[in-house]
Design an enzyme around this catalytic site. Sequence first.
Site, short mmCIF file in Angstrom:
data_model
loop_
_atom_site.label_atom_id
_atom_site.label_comp_id
_atom_site.label_asym_id
_atom_site.label_seq_id
_atom_site.Cartn_x
_atom_site.Cartn_y
_atom_site.Cartn_z
N LYS A 58 0.86 -1.19 0.00
CA LYS A 58 0.00 0.00 0.00
C LYS A 58 0.89 1.23 0.00
CE LYS A 58 -3.29 2.61 2.84
NZ LYS A 58 -4.18 2.66 3.99
N GLU A 62 -8.25 11.50 13.34
CA GLU A 62 -7.42 10.32 13.61
C GLU A 62 -6.53 10.49 14.83
OE1 GLU A 62 -5.62 8.93 10.04
OE2 GLU A 62 -4.58 7.29 11.04
N SER A 87 -12.30 5.44 2.52
CA SER A 87 -13.11 6.67 2.54
C SER A 87 -14.20 6.66 1.48
CB SER A 87 -12.22 7.89 2.25
OG SER A 87 -11.09 7.87 3.06
N GLU A 104 -7.54 -1.91 2.12
CA GLU A 104 -6.78 -0.71 2.52
C GLU A 104 -6.86 -0.51 4.04
OE1 GLU A 104 -8.04 2.66 0.13
OE2 GLU A 104 -7.19 4.05 1.60
N ALA A 164 -1.89 4.09 7.38
CA ALA A 164 -2.98 5.01 7.03
C ALA A 164 -2.43 6.27 6.37
CB ALA A 164 -3.79 5.38 8.27
N ARG A 170 -5.82 16.64 7.83
CA ARG A 170 -6.88 17.67 7.73
C ARG A 170 -6.35 18.95 8.38
NH1 ARG A 170 -10.51 13.11 6.96
NH2 ARG A 170 -8.90 11.82 6.09
N GLY A 217 -3.94 13.48 1.61
CA GLY A 217 -3.52 12.30 0.87
C GLY A 217 -4.59 11.24 0.82
N LYS A 243 -10.83 16.56 0.67
CA LYS A 243 -10.20 16.83 1.97
C LYS A 243 -9.56 18.23 1.98
CE LYS A 243 -9.11 11.94 2.83
NZ LYS A 243 -8.08 10.90 2.71
C1 LIG Z 1 -3.90 10.74 4.46
C2 LIG Z 1 -5.07 11.25 4.86
O1 LIG Z 1 -6.07 10.49 5.38
C3 LIG Z 1 -5.90 9.11 5.62
C4 LIG Z 1 -6.29 8.33 4.44
C5 LIG Z 1 -7.55 7.79 4.31
C6 LIG Z 1 -7.93 7.05 3.05
O2 LIG Z 1 -7.12 6.98 2.13
O3 LIG Z 1 -9.05 6.54 2.96
C7 LIG Z 1 -8.46 7.87 5.36
C8 LIG Z 1 -8.12 8.42 6.54
C9 LIG Z 1 -6.73 8.77 6.84
O4 LIG Z 1 -6.10 7.73 7.46
C10 LIG Z 1 -5.37 12.71 4.76
O5 LIG Z 1 -6.48 13.10 5.15
O6 LIG Z 1 -4.51 13.46 4.31
#
Ligand SMILES: C=C(O[C@@H]1C=C(C(=O)O)C=C[C@H]1O)C(=O)O
Length: 467
Positions: free
Chosen positions: A225, A275, A293, A319, A381, A425, A439, A458
């Site tokens: 990943k 988080e 997400s 994921e 994550a 965020r 990301g 985001k």
């Molecule tokens: C990397 C980020 O978020 C992460 C990535 C996520 C995803 O790809 O689904 C979800 C929550 C976070 O662990 C970010 O918000 O920048």
Amino acid sequence: MAALSTASSLQSFSELLAWVRPALEATPTARLLSLSLPLPRLDPLAAWGVLGSSRDRHYYQERPATQEAIVAVGPAALLELNGPQRFQQAQTFINACLAQGLRLQAEGATLGPSFCCSFSFFEDVAGTAPAAPATVFLPRWQVRCQADRTVLTASFAIADRESYRQRLEEVWQVYQHLRAIAQQPFQLPPLRPNRWLEQQSSDPQSFRAGVETVLAEIAAGRLHKGVLARCLEAIAEFAIVPEGVLDRLRQRFADCAIFSCGDGRGSVFLGATPERLAAVEAGQLVTEALAGSAPRGETIAADQALGQALQANPKELQEHQLVAQFIRQTLQELGLEPHLSDRPQLRRLSNIQHLHTPIAAPLPAALPLLDVVAQLHPTPAVAGLPKQAAEQAIRRLEPFERSLYAAPVGWVDDQGNGEFLVGIRSASIQGNRVRLCAGAGIVPGSQPDQELVEVDLKLQAMLGALI
Ligand SMILES: C=C(O[C@@H]1C=C(C(=O)O)C=C[C@H]1O)C(=O)O
């Protein structure tokens, strides 16, 4: 080790002095004094206005949903450091401060001093980055709010046996001021209207190409990943007011942790993160897997359909499971016994929903929270898996320095309790300039265009809260 004494409710400065003086005389080795006094419930942003402002070195954290907050302003002791041992060195510094400290708690003020920390994503950062790779400080002023109590803790160095009287007078004044504002409703002074003059994001095409490269690395068996971020820079007409941003964030993202770290040199890193990297309370470690997400729906039915589809989507589940398994294994390697459910729940935020697995484990007193943070960061994550290959991919494919983005920010107190958040965020603010990163996780089946949409969702949520 520091002595701990209590005083029943203090009514005057002379009572404060009469309490502190003999305690200090009885502890001639003490070099730092931390004094905790009970307060009525007050708004943490209002408390900050009394203790200083976002221009000072600070750490601010508020969870509106549980009414927990910490406002920490100005350093009584400070360490900035870098390198692979930064978490351990931060802990050594904390231990040294505690060993030289005398902590006094008045009746009803059973929350002690905390050490506030921020760590950049990577152990070293480019020379131009505003943040040090690791900062830990014992705040001069701290207000901690919990649902059932609020406590002021003032900490200062004791240079000689006489100079503390002046410091104590200052503590008494601030204490009276905080007690007075607790009676009044709080409102930030009106902010002048602001607007964006310029906005520039990192190239969407290079993000898509980065996603393709990560997918190729996965296909070649080098990665399971990867997490790639985009960056957005914007310039506003007037300086952005961090206190105003935090006030908006706590209204819009009341179920997140609102945070702000300032270096006292003009840089503020703030955000509303869903988080938690790890927290400890009364010997219990709490952490979580948050990955996978989907957007929120326009109607209740559409929202539920999106949530159900997220919980049934094999790509999103994979994921997520990689994150949950990594955390489970890391905690087991630390000798802990984590509890977690097999099926992730949904965590719904105002603009997005995620797959979520809460994780808990009893934590022996001998294992400090920072040791756990050192092993957990960065989780898959925010980085990917395996850790090293994922970090190399980030360095190679992201055309910017992550700095504090997606890195641990938080605090630990003198009892070993504390909390570290994952700094997503988020935004870095310097005057009227901001930089935001966001990301998304990439696994087999990820589509570059969809990942771009997720990242932009985001970024826009944060940008919209800044002015
Ligand atoms: C990397 C980020 O978020 C992460 C990535 C996520 C995803 O790809 O689904 C979800 C929550 C976070 O662990 C970010 O918000 O920048």
